[in-house]
Design a protein around this motif. Sequence first.
Motif, PDB file in Angstrom:
ATOM      1  N   ASN A 154       0.850  -1.200   0.000  1.00  0.00           N
ATOM      2  CA  ASN A 154       0.000   0.000   0.000  1.00  0.00           C
ATOM      3  C   ASN A 154       0.877   1.240   0.000  1.00  0.00           C
ATOM      4  O   ASN A 154       1.802   1.359   0.808  1.00  0.00           O
ATOM      5  CB  ASN A 154      -0.887   0.025   1.248  1.00  0.00           C
ATOM      6  CG  ASN A 154      -1.708  -1.234   1.415  1.00  0.00           C
ATOM      7  OD1 ASN A 154      -1.308  -2.136   2.133  1.00  0.00           O
ATOM      8  ND2 ASN A 154      -2.844  -1.304   0.750  1.00  0.00           N
ATOM      9  N   ASP A 156       0.262   5.678  -1.071  1.00  0.00           N
ATOM     10  CA  ASP A 156      -0.570   6.698  -1.719  1.00  0.00           C
ATOM     11  C   ASP A 156       0.092   8.079  -1.724  1.00  0.00           C
ATOM     12  O   ASP A 156      -0.594   9.093  -1.905  1.00  0.00           O
ATOM     13  CB  ASP A 156      -1.952   6.749  -1.065  1.00  0.00           C
ATOM     14  CG  ASP A 156      -1.925   7.181   0.387  1.00  0.00           C
ATOM     15  OD1 ASP A 156      -0.822   7.217   0.986  1.00  0.00           O
ATOM     16  OD2 ASP A 156      -3.000   7.482   0.942  1.00  0.00           O
ATOM     17  N   THR A 167      -6.359   6.284  -2.062  1.00  0.00           N
ATOM     18  CA  THR A 167      -6.378   5.748  -0.696  1.00  0.00           C
ATOM     19  C   THR A 167      -7.517   4.766  -0.490  1.00  0.00           C
ATOM     20  O   THR A 167      -7.317   3.655   0.034  1.00  0.00           O
ATOM     21  CB  THR A 167      -6.477   6.899   0.325  1.00  0.00           C
ATOM     22  OG1 THR A 167      -5.414   7.821   0.082  1.00  0.00           O
ATOM     23  CG2 THR A 167      -6.392   6.376   1.746  1.00  0.00           C
ATOM     24  N   CYS A 200       2.974   6.473   2.787  1.00  0.00           N
ATOM     25  CA  CYS A 200       1.615   6.210   3.259  1.00  0.00           C
ATOM     26  C   CYS A 200       1.083   7.413   4.026  1.00  0.00           C
ATOM     27  O   CYS A 200       1.681   7.825   5.026  1.00  0.00           O
ATOM     28  CB  CYS A 200       1.595   4.979   4.169  1.00  0.00           C
ATOM     29  SG  CYS A 200       2.104   3.458   3.353  1.00  0.00           S
ATOM     30  N   THR A 201      -0.047   7.948   3.571  1.00  0.00           N
ATOM     31  CA  THR A 201      -0.679   9.047   4.300  1.00  0.00           C
ATOM     32  C   THR A 201      -1.252   8.543   5.621  1.00  0.00           C
ATOM     33  O   THR A 201      -1.448   7.335   5.816  1.00  0.00           O
ATOM     34  CB  THR A 201      -1.818   9.669   3.476  1.00  0.00           C
ATOM     35  OG1 THR A 201      -2.834   8.669   3.268  1.00  0.00           O
ATOM     36  CG2 THR A 201      -1.320  10.197   2.133  1.00  0.00           C
ATOM     37  N   ASP A 203      -4.294   8.857   6.537  1.00  0.00           N
ATOM     38  CA  ASP A 203      -5.579   8.203   6.251  1.00  0.00           C
ATOM     39  C   ASP A 203      -5.375   6.745   5.854  1.00  0.00           C
ATOM     40  O   ASP A 203      -6.146   5.863   6.270  1.00  0.00           O
ATOM     41  CB  ASP A 203      -6.312   8.947   5.136  1.00  0.00           C
ATOM     42  CG  ASP A 203      -6.906  10.275   5.600  1.00  0.00           C
ATOM     43  OD1 ASP A 203      -6.990  10.482   6.825  1.00  0.00           O
ATOM     44  OD2 ASP A 203      -7.264  11.104   4.737  1.00  0.00           O
ATOM     45  N   LEU A 204      -4.358   6.490   5.030  1.00  0.00           N
ATOM     46  CA  LEU A 204      -4.087   5.116   4.606  1.00  0.00           C
ATOM     47  C   LEU A 204      -3.644   4.270   5.788  1.00  0.00           C
ATOM     48  O   LEU A 204      -4.135   3.145   5.985  1.00  0.00           O
ATOM     49  CB  LEU A 204      -3.024   5.101   3.505  1.00  0.00           C
ATOM     50  CG  LEU A 204      -2.641   3.719   2.955  1.00  0.00           C
ATOM     51  CD1 LEU A 204      -3.853   2.988   2.407  1.00  0.00           C
ATOM     52  CD2 LEU A 204      -1.567   3.854   1.864  1.00  0.00           C
TER      53      LEU A 204
END
Length: 424
Positions: A154, A156, A167, A200-201, A203-204
Amino acid sequence: MNKIVLKGDIVFTPDKDNFKTYKNSYLVAEEGKVIGIYRKLKEEFKSYPIKDFTEKLIIPGFVDIHLHAPQYPNRGLGYDEELIPWLDTYTFPEEAKYDDLDYAKKVYKRVVKDLWRHGTTSAIVYSSIYKESTKLLMELFIEANLRAYIGKVNMDRNTSDKLKEDTEKSLLDTEEIILEYKDRSTLVKPIITPRFVPTCTSDLMEGLGNLAMKYGIPVQSHLSENRQEVEWVNRLHPDLKDYASVYNEYNLFGQTKTIMAHCIYNTQEEMDLMAKNQVFAAHCPYSNYNLSSGIMPVRKFLDRGIPVGLGSDISGGHSLSIPNIMVGAIQASKMKWLHTNKGLKPLTSSEAFFLGTKGGGSFFGKVGSFEEGYALDALIIDDSTLGDTEGLSLEERVQRFIYIGDDRNIVEIYVEGKKVDEPM
């Protein structure tokens, strides 16, 4: 009932400090689990099928707890660079190819076959961001009868345009894989895989932590591999005190079983948190050398009771051979010992062997040893081509195989008591 007896020279490490050896003995298993080891076979087991490997070594299958399957074509490439330029120049362009299932199948079949060839019976693997090729990789491991945790990567932010995920889609794809594969196989399972904090944000990471907690899925990522990376994380998350705290904030640091790769520049507080949460450290010495990252202070982790295993870290690392990586770990620890004015005791042969078998295997449960109740994952080793065995202890023979043996010395491979043939 699945029953088997393996006869030969049995060697394993129930703890990091000692090899346990049984000359010309019988290893008995039922339903893929070890019942016991006997110098003389008991009457009740004499009807079991016996595989006679007299004068050959019987050791646990190797465990690789950190590798990137889509990077396999890049082995040996780009090692003049450090981590971040290497990712941008080599890794991300290669990983962007795995939306092509034909290409993915060609590479992933080689990965699975070569893991088998090198005697790796359990592995913890990164796929790419692509859902369908991740499923393909899981199916190949299932077909090969090799044990694995496999994760869809993952990310983003802070990557190439082609690899930068939406996301919500990243989370939906991850959940789809979890639902499809969490009960699909007893050997192959999904694992939550944020690449690392810089890609990775929040939120992610929050969404991934929620998925891990909701379904009880383990987590893998990277931690403190490179000084530039650590500084980058500090700039991205100035509100949190260190790199480990970012993962911990989002339930990605031991709230479910967790592995963090590299751990070269961990602070004392980060190590304390790893010990408290029993977060595994994946030691990848070849990769750390190749990308000029540094030397992990393994002794500090072991002394604190932090679980440690070995990783090939393909393709930061160039070799899939866990015996080679055992040697690399020993050599790295000796350099660390010298550079700390002999303050951090180097790894012994038994410790390195433990890390590459039971140390990493414990992430899977009772894996990597021949104690009662452990999975019968075994390698049959013919070390007769490495020199005379007369006068050598079983421990010395294993040590010699680690240093100068290779896949040609592996005669047969067993996972859960079943012989595993070459993957097609």
